[in-house]
Design a protein around this motif. Structure first.
Motif, PDB file in Angstrom:
ATOM      1  N   LEU A 156       0.823  -1.201   0.000  1.00  0.00           N
ATOM      2  CA  LEU A 156       0.000   0.000   0.000  1.00  0.00           C
ATOM      3  C   LEU A 156       0.862   1.258   0.000  1.00  0.00           C
ATOM      4  N   ALA A 157       1.963   1.220   0.755  1.00  0.00           N
ATOM      5  CA  ALA A 157       2.856   2.380   0.786  1.00  0.00           C
ATOM      6  C   ALA A 157       3.429   2.653  -0.601  1.00  0.00           C
ATOM      7  N   THR A 158       3.763   1.587  -1.319  1.00  0.00           N
ATOM      8  CA  THR A 158       4.318   1.744  -2.665  1.00  0.00           C
ATOM      9  C   THR A 158       3.299   2.363  -3.613  1.00  0.00           C
ATOM     10  N   ILE A 159       2.056   1.877  -3.560  1.00  0.00           N
ATOM     11  CA  ILE A 159       0.997   2.431  -4.410  1.00  0.00           C
ATOM     12  C   ILE A 159       0.818   3.921  -4.120  1.00  0.00           C
ATOM     13  N   TRP A 160       0.780   4.271  -2.832  1.00  0.00           N
ATOM     14  CA  TRP A 160       0.556   5.663  -2.438  1.00  0.00           C
ATOM     15  C   TRP A 160       1.728   6.557  -2.854  1.00  0.00           C
ATOM     16  N   LEU A 161       2.943   6.097  -2.605  1.00  0.00           N
ATOM     17  CA  LEU A 161       4.118   6.915  -2.891  1.00  0.00           C
ATOM     18  C   LEU A 161       4.479   6.931  -4.374  1.00  0.00           C
ATOM     19  N   ASP A 163       2.030   7.351  -6.589  1.00  0.00           N
ATOM     20  CA  ASP A 163       1.016   8.207  -7.180  1.00  0.00           C
ATOM     21  C   ASP A 163       1.637   9.563  -7.523  1.00  0.00           C
ATOM     22  N   GLU A 164       1.466  10.007  -8.747  1.00  0.00           N
ATOM     23  CA  GLU A 164       2.133  11.223  -9.192  1.00  0.00           C
ATOM     24  C   GLU A 164       1.669  12.463  -8.426  1.00  0.00           C
ATOM     25  N   ASP A 165       0.410  12.496  -8.004  1.00  0.00           N
ATOM     26  CA  ASP A 165      -0.065  13.631  -7.208  1.00  0.00           C
ATOM     27  C   ASP A 165       0.619  13.667  -5.848  1.00  0.00           C
ATOM     28  N   VAL A 166       0.799  12.496  -5.247  1.00  0.00           N
ATOM     29  CA  VAL A 166       1.487  12.423  -3.966  1.00  0.00           C
ATOM     30  C   VAL A 166       2.936  12.844  -4.113  1.00  0.00           C
ATOM     31  N   ARG A 167       3.585  12.342  -5.161  1.00  0.00           N
ATOM     32  CA  ARG A 167       4.988  12.686  -5.379  1.00  0.00           C
ATOM     33  C   ARG A 167       5.158  14.196  -5.587  1.00  0.00           C
ATOM     34  N   ALA A 168       4.201  14.806  -6.304  1.00  0.00           N
ATOM     35  CA  ALA A 168       4.272  16.248  -6.521  1.00  0.00           C
ATOM     36  C   ALA A 168       4.082  17.002  -5.203  1.00  0.00           C
ATOM     37  N   ALA A 169       3.166  16.492  -4.362  1.00  0.00           N
ATOM     38  CA  ALA A 169       2.874  17.158  -3.090  1.00  0.00           C
ATOM     39  C   ALA A 169       4.056  17.124  -2.128  1.00  0.00           C
ATOM     40  N   HIS A 171       7.155  16.896  -3.174  1.00  0.00           N
ATOM     41  CA  HIS A 171       8.298  17.417  -3.940  1.00  0.00           C
ATOM     42  C   HIS A 171       9.299  16.312  -4.321  1.00  0.00           C
ATOM     43  N   ALA A 172       8.758  15.145  -4.646  1.00  0.00           N
ATOM     44  CA  ALA A 172       9.593  14.052  -5.150  1.00  0.00           C
ATOM     45  C   ALA A 172       9.529  14.051  -6.676  1.00  0.00           C
ATOM     46  N   LYS A 173      10.596  13.629  -7.302  1.00  0.00           N
ATOM     47  CA  LYS A 173      10.636  13.602  -8.756  1.00  0.00           C
ATOM     48  C   LYS A 173       9.686  12.532  -9.292  1.00  0.00           C
ATOM     49  N   PRO A 174       9.189  12.698 -10.519  1.00  0.00           N
ATOM     50  CA  PRO A 174       8.277  11.716 -11.119  1.00  0.00           C
ATOM     51  C   PRO A 174       8.915  10.330 -11.205  1.00  0.00           C
ATOM     52  N   LYS A 175       8.060   9.329 -11.204  1.00  0.00           N
ATOM     53  CA  LYS A 175       8.541   7.953 -11.285  1.00  0.00           C
ATOM     54  C   LYS A 175       9.292   7.717 -12.593  1.00  0.00           C
ATOM     55  N   SER A 176       8.924   8.426 -13.645  1.00  0.00           N
ATOM     56  CA  SER A 176       9.593   8.262 -14.930  1.00  0.00           C
ATOM     57  C   SER A 176      11.056   8.680 -14.880  1.00  0.00           C
ATOM     58  N   LEU A 177      11.392   9.535 -13.918  1.00  0.00           N
ATOM     59  CA  LEU A 177      12.772  10.008 -13.806  1.00  0.00           C
ATOM     60  C   LEU A 177      13.615   9.197 -12.827  1.00  0.00           C
ATOM     61  N   ILE A 178      13.022   8.802 -11.707  1.00  0.00           N
ATOM     62  CA  ILE A 178      13.822   8.137 -10.657  1.00  0.00           C
ATOM     63  C   ILE A 178      13.333   6.738 -10.324  1.00  0.00           C
ATOM     64  N   GLY A 179      12.267   6.289 -10.975  1.00  0.00           N
ATOM     65  CA  GLY A 179      11.792   4.936 -10.726  1.00  0.00           C
ATOM     66  C   GLY A 179      10.817   4.850  -9.570  1.00  0.00           C
ATOM     67  N   SER A 180      10.354   3.643  -9.320  1.00  0.00           N
ATOM     68  CA  SER A 180       9.377   3.392  -8.270  1.00  0.00           C
ATOM     69  C   SER A 180      10.002   3.538  -6.893  1.00  0.00           C
TER      70      SER A 180
END
Length: 295
Positions: A156-161, A163-169, A171-180
């Motif tokens: 569940l933590a992986t699914i939540w973290l 999520d691109e909206d969560v990553r933006a909130a 200030h984490a880079k998109p999954k496309s740049l740094i992976g899951s």
């Protein structure tokens, strides 16, 4: 002239905190018996062999009994909440001590001809297999070769973290740049050199700080019995005798108050990370305590 920031510290809260090796590590056997996890016969055998000391330098018979409790009777329980399910990761059992980057002497600490695995030399040296109260480098799970913490699931933590909206909130880079996102994979060079925290608590309470020490009462990692014992060891007078505290018309735990503004509190049915397991109850006692109200 630049103003220096000033912290107006009034007090602090600590939940299920590793505090003192003697209290914390000696509490797991009595806690296991009190919670009905081991039989009275086994508890009496361990107690007779260990004379009340369940960790550190103990005799061989004591160590064999401790190993039976820890690695046989309790091995399939979720250490952080004995009520929670245990998510089994076969790869952890197979690879936890086979990391080729570790010295052979370290990797073979758990190997033995005895019927129960003897790992007492590792207790206190690593967070995964003991507590980080002893001095020195604190070994984390990735260094033991496994990515997953025993009995826990990061699904569940992986699914939540991820999520691109969560990553933006956050200030984490998109999954496309740094992976899951992955659980606990970074190397942290953490050195522990402060020893027991009991004297610090005594110092701060004597200085007048308000202190709340709380424990989820189903945490096997840092049992509430050990925490309650070191709180009592401070020798402060009881000003609010042991009593239940309530939330939503139900008993939510128990509390006892001491002079020097020290309070001990349990949260019924909660594990190691209290806000995770009992968020509403946590908000309730946090709020009451922060506003100086009776819990």
């Amino acid at each position: 002239m630049a103003l220096k920031p000033r912290i107006n510290l009034k007090g602090y809260l600590i939940g299920n905190g590793a505090t003192d090796a003697d209290y914390d590590l000696n509490s797991f056997v009595p806690f296991a018996h009190g919670m009905g996890l081991i039989s009275t016969d086994l508890f009496e055998d361990v107690s007779a062999a260990c004379h009340g000391t369940f960790w550190g330098k103990v005799n061989d018979v004591c160590q064999e009994n401790i190993d039976r409790v820890r690695w046989v009777e309790l091995k399939d329980l979720n250490t952080y909440n004995i009520l929670a399910p245990c998510y089994h990761h076969p790869e952890v059992q197979e690879t936890a001590f086979v990391n080729s980057s570790l010295p052979s002497s370290f990797r073979k600490l758990g190997e033995t001809e005895r019927p129960f695995p003897v790992r007492k030399r590792m207790a206190g040296l690593s967070w995964p297999l003991g507590l980080p109260v002893s001095s020195g480098h604190v070994t984390l799970w990735p260094e033991l070769g496994g990515k997953s913490l025993p009995c826990t699931s990061d699904e569940l933590a992986t699914i939540w973290l991820d999520d691109e909206d969560v990553r933006a909130a956050i200030h984490a880079k998109p999954k496309s740049l740094i992976g899951s996102w992955e659980l606990n994979t970074a190397r942290i060079d953490y050195i522990h050199d402060t020893g027991s925290m009991v004297e610090y608590h005594k110092k701060f309470t004597a200085m007048g700080y308000r202190v709340l020490i709380y424990s989820g009462d189903h945490d096997l990692c840092i049992p509430f019995t050990g925490t309650e014992a070191w709180v009592r060891s401070l020798g402060y007078r009881v000003v609010d005798s042991w009593r239940p505290w309530h939330f939503g018309g139900q008993v939510a735990g128990y509390t006892q108050g001491y002079d020097h503004n020290l309070t001990f509190l349990t949260i019924k049915g909660s594990g190691h990370t209290v806000p995770e397991y009992k968020p509403k109850e946590s908000l309730a006692f946090y709020t009451h305590w922060l506003f100086g109200e009776k819990i």
